[in-house]
Design a protein around this motif. Sequence first.
Motif, mmCIF file in Angstrom:
data_model
loop_
_atom_site.group_PDB
_atom_site.id
_atom_site.type_symbol
_atom_site.label_atom_id
_atom_site.label_comp_id
_atom_site.label_asym_id
_atom_site.label_seq_id
_atom_site.Cartn_x
_atom_site.Cartn_y
_atom_site.Cartn_z
ATOM 1 N N SER A 1 50.007 29.579 26.328
ATOM 2 C CA SER A 1 50.209 30.815 27.085
ATOM 3 C C SER A 1 49.093 31.802 26.820
ATOM 4 O O SER A 1 48.979 32.820 27.461
ATOM 5 N N VAL A 2 48.267 31.496 25.802
ATOM 6 C CA VAL A 2 47.136 32.362 25.466
ATOM 7 C C VAL A 2 45.862 31.685 25.945
ATOM 8 O O VAL A 2 45.632 30.513 25.664
ATOM 9 N N ILE A 3 45.029 32.441 26.712
ATOM 10 C CA ILE A 3 43.786 31.860 27.211
ATOM 11 C C ILE A 3 42.845 31.633 26.047
ATOM 12 O O ILE A 3 42.643 32.533 25.232
ATOM 13 N N PRO A 4 42.290 30.455 25.910
ATOM 14 C CA PRO A 4 41.384 30.178 24.792
ATOM 15 C C PRO A 4 40.231 31.161 24.765
ATOM 16 O O PRO A 4 39.777 31.642 25.805
ATOM 17 N N GLU A 5 39.786 31.477 23.582
ATOM 18 C CA GLU A 5 38.630 32.351 23.458
ATOM 19 C C GLU A 5 37.423 31.682 24.087
ATOM 20 O O GLU A 5 37.185 30.493 23.902
ATOM 21 N N ASP A 6 36.724 32.455 24.879
ATOM 22 C CA ASP A 6 35.566 31.916 25.586
ATOM 23 C C ASP A 6 34.418 32.876 25.327
ATOM 24 O O ASP A 6 34.184 33.827 26.066
ATOM 25 N N VAL A 7 33.747 32.627 24.166
ATOM 26 C CA VAL A 7 32.780 33.608 23.673
ATOM 27 C C VAL A 7 31.711 33.919 24.704
ATOM 28 O O VAL A 7 31.375 35.081 24.951
ATOM 29 N N ASN A 8 31.157 32.878 25.337
ATOM 30 C CA ASN A 8 30.087 33.097 26.320
ATOM 31 C C ASN A 8 30.621 33.405 27.719
ATOM 32 O O ASN A 8 29.839 33.583 28.642
ATOM 33 N N GLY A 9 31.958 33.395 27.917
ATOM 34 C CA GLY A 9 32.553 33.831 29.186
ATOM 35 C C GLY A 9 32.511 32.834 30.318
ATOM 36 O O GLY A 9 32.750 33.203 31.475
ATOM 37 N N VAL A 10 32.223 31.575 30.089
ATOM 38 C CA VAL A 10 32.098 30.595 31.181
ATOM 39 C C VAL A 10 33.423 30.404 31.888
ATOM 40 O O VAL A 10 33.519 30.469 33.126
ATOM 41 N N ASN A 11 34.462 30.165 31.065
ATOM 42 C CA ASN A 11 35.768 29.907 31.681
ATOM 43 C C ASN A 11 36.299 31.141 32.401
ATOM 44 O O ASN A 11 36.881 31.047 33.485
ATOM 45 N N LYS A 12 36.096 32.313 31.774
ATOM 46 C CA LYS A 12 36.543 33.537 32.432
ATOM 47 C C LYS A 12 35.753 33.787 33.721
ATOM 48 O O LYS A 12 36.295 34.264 34.719
ATOM 49 N N ALA A 13 34.473 33.466 33.675
ATOM 50 C CA ALA A 13 33.654 33.622 34.891
ATOM 51 C C ALA A 13 34.157 32.703 36.005
ATOM 52 O O ALA A 13 34.250 33.089 37.183
ATOM 53 N N LEU A 14 34.486 31.465 35.598
ATOM 54 C CA LEU A 14 35.011 30.517 36.591
ATOM 55 C C LEU A 14 36.314 31.029 37.193
ATOM 56 O O LEU A 14 36.534 30.962 38.412
ATOM 57 N N MET A 15 37.189 31.521 36.310
ATOM 58 C CA MET A 15 38.478 31.996 36.785
ATOM 59 C C MET A 15 38.307 33.235 37.662
ATOM 60 O O MET A 15 38.993 33.406 38.675
ATOM 61 N N SER A 16 37.397 34.098 37.305
ATOM 62 C CA SER A 16 37.126 35.289 38.122
ATOM 63 C C SER A 16 36.594 34.890 39.496
ATOM 64 O O SER A 16 37.000 35.442 40.532
ATOM 65 N N LEU A 17 35.675 33.923 39.487
ATOM 66 C CA LEU A 17 35.109 33.443 40.753
ATOM 67 C C LEU A 17 36.194 32.841 41.640
ATOM 68 O O LEU A 17 36.280 33.131 42.845
ATOM 69 N N LYS A 18 37.027 32.004 41.032
ATOM 70 C CA LYS A 18 38.100 31.357 41.788
ATOM 71 C C LYS A 18 39.051 32.396 42.362
ATOM 72 O O LYS A 18 39.455 32.327 43.540
ATOM 73 N N SER A 19 39.401 33.384 41.549
ATOM 74 C CA SER A 19 40.344 34.419 41.991
ATOM 75 C C SER A 19 39.763 35.224 43.148
ATOM 76 O O SER A 19 40.442 35.488 44.152
ATOM 77 N N TYR A 20 38.503 35.616 43.015
ATOM 78 C CA TYR A 20 37.916 36.428 44.083
ATOM 79 C C TYR A 20 37.769 35.620 45.378
ATOM 80 O O TYR A 20 38.040 36.121 46.477
ATOM 81 N N CYS A 21 37.318 34.381 45.236
ATOM 82 C CA CYS A 21 37.148 33.544 46.440
ATOM 83 C C CYS A 21 38.479 33.356 47.164
ATOM 84 O O CYS A 21 38.532 33.291 48.399
ATOM 85 N N GLN A 22 39.546 33.277 46.386
ATOM 86 C CA GLN A 22 40.866 33.154 47.000
ATOM 87 C C GLN A 22 41.201 34.425 47.776
ATOM 88 O O GLN A 22 41.706 34.370 48.903
ATOM 89 N N VAL A 23 40.904 35.590 47.163
ATOM 90 C CA VAL A 23 41.139 36.866 47.847
ATOM 91 C C VAL A 23 40.319 36.938 49.136
ATOM 92 O O VAL A 23 40.824 37.278 50.217
ATOM 93 N N ALA A 24 39.033 36.618 49.056
ATOM 94 C CA ALA A 24 38.140 36.687 50.219
ATOM 95 C C ALA A 24 38.565 35.702 51.301
ATOM 96 O O ALA A 24 38.523 36.004 52.499
ATOM 97 N N SER A 25 38.977 34.491 50.869
ATOM 98 C CA SER A 25 39.391 33.460 51.817
ATOM 99 C C SER A 25 40.598 33.919 52.626
ATOM 100 O O SER A 25 40.630 33.793 53.854
ATOM 101 N N ARG A 26 41.598 34.437 51.932
ATOM 102 C CA ARG A 26 42.785 34.906 52.634
ATOM 103 C C ARG A 26 42.443 36.044 53.591
ATOM 104 O O ARG A 26 42.976 36.131 54.694
ATOM 105 N N ARG A 27 41.573 36.916 53.129
ATOM 106 C CA ARG A 27 41.211 38.062 53.949
ATOM 107 C C ARG A 27 40.506 37.621 55.226
ATOM 108 O O ARG A 27 40.898 38.011 56.338
#
Length: 680
Positions: free
Chosen positions: A586-612
Amino acid sequence: MASHKTKDRRGSPATPPTDGKRVKTSHSPKEKRKSFASSFDAEVRPLIDLVDKLRGYGLDRDINLPAVAVIGDQSAGKSSVLEAISGVQLPRGSGTVTRCPLEMRMKHSADEDTWEGKIMYKDKHDVSHEEVILNRESVGDFVRKAQDGMTDCDMGISDELITLEVTSSDVPDLTVIDLPGIARNAVEGQPDDIEARIKDMIRKYIKRQETIILAVLQCNVDIATCEALKMAKEFDKEGRRTLGVLTKPDLLDRGAETSVMRILNNVDFTLSKGYIIVKCRGQEAVSAGQSLTEALANEDSFFKTHSHFRSLNQLQWGIPALSVRLSLELQKHIKKLVPEMKEDVRRKLLNTDQELQDLGEDPPQSISDKRKVAHRMVHEFITIATAMTTGERIYDQRFPQEINNLYSTARQAFENLYRKCVAKQPDIKDKKLKSDLKQKIRASRGREFCNFMGKFELVESCAREYISKVEEPALHCFDIVHETTTGDLITLAEVWFEKFPDFAEKVKDAITTTRKETQNECRSEIRGYFSMEKLVYSQDETYSRELRNHNVVWNAMDCPGTEESGELDEAAEEGEYIARPLLQRSVIPEDVNGVNKALMSLKSYCQVASRRLCDVIPMIIQQHVFQKKVKTLQELLIGMVSEEGNIDLIKEEEDMELKRKEIKYRYDRLLKAERELEQI
């Protein structure tokens, strides 16, 4: 002779009875002729007049009318027989003398001093002629004149009918159609296919079951070789519609009379209606000035004194017997066919009335009426187009039902756009994408600590790449909806303005004009929208909600960096610090260099843009294609109607105009025919 009373092979009398009516012998051939001619006037004339009227109305174009068709080999004596019956001299000579079908309408008059003649025909230029004939001696000249006017050369033939009316005290109530004699070989001036053309013309008449065939045969030739009898047998195998007439008995060789008697007694070449033998005046008698009255007296004397033929029943020989027999046969034939004719006329009248209804109201003639019709039709067209583009069903059977699928076709195109947008979204499990993002992060790292997350520009760049990928599918979606709509509008115009094809072309031009205009405007707005989308923006609440949704998905799957297997080792080797969840994921693994968070951010935004964009693009398309396009088209069409030159286009094509006239003419003649038949 006993053999003369022999029954035929079917057991019927050699000469069919005439409804039990025997004609009494008169004192002279002329009196005898008049007696035959007037015996059945009251009963026969109304029926024959009926058919003559129906044919005069042109009803033979719609149904087959009862008729007597006279056929015979060339020079078999057809014209001589008809001369003797009608009391008028027809064109004579060698070769093809009858070059057009000649309908002879004979009407008996009680007034001995009455003689009236009239000829009617259409020439080769389709000009109608109707001329009164003052005396019987000039009939032949009028017939020749008509034939010359109807054919291309002196020896040519025509399928068109010449109608000759004769009213006299010495003609029977009878109508017959004389057809050209069957030619064996073309003579100079005749087409090479003269025989085939004449036979085709004859077949057109005798193949109809409504036609009585009067086959004229020379008894001084072998009957078996007569083309007329062969053709009659071709279409009347049982001989039920064929009456044989034997001519030129005075030219028989001595001893040949026995064979002729066998034919007359229906022993050889059996016909249900049997045979009658006649003797008409020949060319020599005509040249010598023998009158038709004298010819009848000569015929009467010939048969009464002939060693073989004098034993014949009186109804088997002579022009008077033939006249009354034909009148009776035609009368019976018409009476038999009247119920069928009534039904045919009734059915065709209903069908013709439906054709007129299908054509719609008559086209307007005045400029004012044309303008009113144009305004009304344009208004109704726009109403239907609006209904079509808003998803309403159109229940008019004139239109193809595909136009009711326009809105569903558009929705399918919108759904396809959504699927393509989803398919092109970044896959956070894609190792290549992750690897590329890592490299970009390393390449852009500055003086910050390793756990510092300030890499928005990288997510923004990837988001723009995604937006660029779905721009072309969005434009393609527009093209599909636009082309379908344009095609349906053109189909609608073709059907709606079908009566006025020139005006319909103008409407289609207007639709094409709006097509170009809509394409430019809508494509420009779609591109403008994608340019705006590349700003990469979303409300915090919208983005956060999508991000939380992806966190849940992330926790439910084997996300990158938390595998028990090779991916952990790979991450460790690359210097990443991975904090493994000890109790649950339930806790997102630490991602020191931010790769996974960047991926998740990209996926989330693309989903928002796609729906829009999957909502906005269809709305842009509908606004331009379904609203602005129809409104622009309406303005163009109203402007078009206001132009004087376009009002002149509210007219039917010449072919349609002729079709309408023909259907109206057919309806009128069928209506007249129905009224005439109701009186029988």
